[in-house]
Motif scaffolding. Structure first.
Motif, PDB file in Angstrom:
ATOM      1  N   LEU A  85       0.853  -1.187   0.000  1.00  0.00           N
ATOM      2  CA  LEU A  85       0.000   0.000   0.000  1.00  0.00           C
ATOM      3  C   LEU A  85       0.889   1.237   0.000  1.00  0.00           C
ATOM      4  N   VAL A  86       0.393   2.295  -0.599  1.00  0.00           N
ATOM      5  CA  VAL A  86       1.060   3.588  -0.533  1.00  0.00           C
ATOM      6  C   VAL A  86       0.091   4.543   0.153  1.00  0.00           C
ATOM      7  N   LEU A  87       0.519   5.081   1.296  1.00  0.00           N
ATOM      8  CA  LEU A  87      -0.284   6.058   2.026  1.00  0.00           C
ATOM      9  C   LEU A  87       0.258   7.444   1.721  1.00  0.00           C
ATOM     10  N   GLU A  88      -0.589   8.282   1.163  1.00  0.00           N
ATOM     11  CA  GLU A  88      -0.224   9.672   0.895  1.00  0.00           C
ATOM     12  C   GLU A  88      -0.943  10.529   1.923  1.00  0.00           C
ATOM     13  N   SER A  89      -0.186  11.295   2.697  1.00  0.00           N
ATOM     14  CA  SER A  89      -0.756  12.046   3.814  1.00  0.00           C
ATOM     15  C   SER A  89      -0.354  13.512   3.752  1.00  0.00           C
ATOM     16  N   LYS A  90      -1.347  14.370   3.808  1.00  0.00           N
ATOM     17  CA  LYS A  90      -1.099  15.801   4.023  1.00  0.00           C
ATOM     18  C   LYS A  90      -1.540  16.069   5.452  1.00  0.00           C
ATOM     19  N   ILE A  91      -0.612  16.568   6.250  1.00  0.00           N
ATOM     20  CA  ILE A  91      -0.848  16.730   7.681  1.00  0.00           C
ATOM     21  C   ILE A  91      -0.775  18.202   8.047  1.00  0.00           C
ATOM     22  N   GLU A  92      -1.751  18.642   8.844  1.00  0.00           N
ATOM     23  CA  GLU A  92      -1.727  19.992   9.403  1.00  0.00           C
ATOM     24  C   GLU A  92      -1.856  19.862  10.913  1.00  0.00           C
ATOM     25  N   VAL A  93      -0.922  20.468  11.635  1.00  0.00           N
ATOM     26  CA  VAL A  93      -0.930  20.416  13.091  1.00  0.00           C
ATOM     27  C   VAL A  93      -1.239  21.806  13.626  1.00  0.00           C
ATOM     28  N   SER A  94      -2.219  21.869  14.524  1.00  0.00           N
ATOM     29  CA  SER A  94      -2.589  23.132  15.161  1.00  0.00           C
ATOM     30  C   SER A  94      -2.811  22.843  16.646  1.00  0.00           C
ATOM     31  N   GLY A  95      -1.824  23.209  17.460  1.00  0.00           N
ATOM     32  CA  GLY A  95      -1.911  22.899  18.894  1.00  0.00           C
ATOM     33  C   GLY A  95      -1.962  21.390  19.102  1.00  0.00           C
ATOM     34  N   ASP A  96      -3.017  20.924  19.770  1.00  0.00           N
ATOM     35  CA  ASP A  96      -3.179  19.495  20.046  1.00  0.00           C
ATOM     36  C   ASP A  96      -3.987  18.773  18.976  1.00  0.00           C
ATOM     37  N   VAL A  97      -4.323  19.464  17.904  1.00  0.00           N
ATOM     38  CA  VAL A  97      -5.165  18.882  16.851  1.00  0.00           C
ATOM     39  C   VAL A  97      -4.319  18.583  15.614  1.00  0.00           C
ATOM     40  N   VAL A  98      -4.518  17.374  15.065  1.00  0.00           N
ATOM     41  CA  VAL A  98      -3.834  16.975  13.838  1.00  0.00           C
ATOM     42  C   VAL A  98      -4.897  16.656  12.791  1.00  0.00           C
ATOM     43  N   ASN A  99      -4.829  17.344  11.663  1.00  0.00           N
ATOM     44  CA  ASN A  99      -5.759  17.106  10.558  1.00  0.00           C
ATOM     45  C   ASN A  99      -5.044  16.325   9.465  1.00  0.00           C
ATOM     46  N   LEU A 100      -5.770  15.387   8.888  1.00  0.00           N
ATOM     47  CA  LEU A 100      -5.233  14.524   7.846  1.00  0.00           C
ATOM     48  C   LEU A 100      -6.098  14.602   6.594  1.00  0.00           C
ATOM     49  N   LYS A 101      -5.448  14.716   5.464  1.00  0.00           N
ATOM     50  CA  LYS A 101      -6.060  14.453   4.163  1.00  0.00           C
ATOM     51  C   LYS A 101      -5.225  13.325   3.587  1.00  0.00           C
ATOM     52  N   GLY A 102      -5.838  12.155   3.415  1.00  0.00           N
ATOM     53  CA  GLY A 102      -5.057  11.000   3.013  1.00  0.00           C
ATOM     54  C   GLY A 102      -5.685  10.187   1.903  1.00  0.00           C
ATOM     55  N   ILE A 103      -4.818   9.515   1.175  1.00  0.00           N
ATOM     56  CA  ILE A 103      -5.236   8.566   0.143  1.00  0.00           C
ATOM     57  C   ILE A 103      -4.376   7.321   0.308  1.00  0.00           C
ATOM     58  N   ALA A 104      -5.033   6.162   0.383  1.00  0.00           N
ATOM     59  CA  ALA A 104      -4.326   4.879   0.392  1.00  0.00           C
ATOM     60  C   ALA A 104      -4.476   4.275  -0.992  1.00  0.00           C
ATOM     61  N   ARG A 105      -3.341   3.971  -1.612  1.00  0.00           N
ATOM     62  CA  ARG A 105      -3.360   3.393  -2.955  1.00  0.00           C
ATOM     63  C   ARG A 105      -2.845   1.959  -2.900  1.00  0.00           C
ATOM     64  N   ASN A 106      -3.518   1.108  -3.665  1.00  0.00           N
ATOM     65  CA  ASN A 106      -3.134  -0.295  -3.766  1.00  0.00           C
ATOM     66  C   ASN A 106      -3.260  -0.707  -5.215  1.00  0.00           C
ATOM     67  N   ASN A 107      -2.185  -1.284  -5.729  1.00  0.00           N
ATOM     68  CA  ASN A 107      -2.202  -1.750  -7.118  1.00  0.00           C
ATOM     69  C   ASN A 107      -2.547  -0.606  -8.080  1.00  0.00           C
ATOM     70  N   GLY A 108      -2.085   0.604  -7.737  1.00  0.00           N
ATOM     71  CA  GLY A 108      -2.304   1.765  -8.590  1.00  0.00           C
ATOM     72  C   GLY A 108      -3.650   2.436  -8.454  1.00  0.00           C
ATOM     73  N   CYS A 109      -4.550   1.884  -7.634  1.00  0.00           N
ATOM     74  CA  CYS A 109      -5.901   2.439  -7.479  1.00  0.00           C
ATOM     75  C   CYS A 109      -6.074   3.021  -6.078  1.00  0.00           C
ATOM     76  N   ALA A 110      -6.868   4.082  -5.985  1.00  0.00           N
ATOM     77  CA  ALA A 110      -7.196   4.638  -4.670  1.00  0.00           C
ATOM     78  C   ALA A 110      -8.149   3.670  -3.971  1.00  0.00           C
ATOM     79  N   ALA A 111      -7.742   3.156  -2.818  1.00  0.00           N
ATOM     80  CA  ALA A 111      -8.576   2.236  -2.043  1.00  0.00           C
ATOM     81  C   ALA A 111      -9.343   2.980  -0.960  1.00  0.00           C
ATOM     82  N   LEU A 112      -8.758   4.064  -0.448  1.00  0.00           N
ATOM     83  CA  LEU A 112      -9.390   4.853   0.609  1.00  0.00           C
ATOM     84  C   LEU A 112      -8.975   6.306   0.456  1.00  0.00           C
ATOM     85  N   LYS A 113      -9.959   7.183   0.567  1.00  0.00           N
ATOM     86  CA  LYS A 113      -9.710   8.620   0.693  1.00  0.00           C
ATOM     87  C   LYS A 113     -10.309   9.027   2.022  1.00  0.00           C
ATOM     88  N   ILE A 114      -9.556   9.792   2.787  1.00  0.00           N
ATOM     89  CA  ILE A 114     -10.027  10.163   4.122  1.00  0.00           C
ATOM     90  C   ILE A 114      -9.584  11.571   4.488  1.00  0.00           C
TER      91      ILE A 114
END
Length: 121
Positions: A85-114
């Motif tokens: 799997l390839v996990l692509e993560s854009k992370i933003e940290v603000s104080g105690d809060v962590v925001n994620l924009k992520g895509i998990a790719r498997n076999n060249g296809c997006a399996a999860l967007k979160i």
């Protein structure tokens, strides 16, 4: 780590403010004996947990899931077809809060967007 021995990190790199992490899933892991023995499928909640664990590793924080504004499962992750799997993560940290924009790719296809929010604990 909740997913002890389920996966190993092959490589992590940072590209333009995004983390790209290659993960190898153990296709003989106990989880697949129940989900499902004849046709293994990686549960979506496990994909979500992998993002959380990688966020903890990348930020050095212990995190608790808070909420998700967008979760989309779009492909089956079968470890017998492709156990990387390839996990692509854009992370933003603000104080105690962590925001994620992520895509998990498997076999060249997006399996999860979160898009999710975690709190440091």
């Amino acid at each position: 780590m909740l997913l002890k021995e389920f996966y190993s990190v092959i490589n992590t790199r940072e590209e333009n403010g995004h983390f790209v992490t290659e993960i190898k899933i153990r296709k003989d892991h106990e989880l697949y004996k129940g989900h499902f023995p004849d046709r293994p499928v990686t549960p979506g909640v496990i994909l979500m947990q992998m993002f959380k664990e990688e966020l903890e590793r990348q930020t050095g924080r212990t995190l608790q899931f808070s909420n998700a504004s967008n979760v989309k499962f779009s492909a089956v992750v079968d470890p017998n077809i492709d156990n990387v799997l390839v996990l692509e993560s854009k992370i933003e940290v603000s104080g105690d809060v962590v925001n994620l924009k992520g895509i998990a790719r498997n076999n060249g296809c997006a399996a999860l967007k979160i898009n999710a929010t975690y709190n440091s604990i």
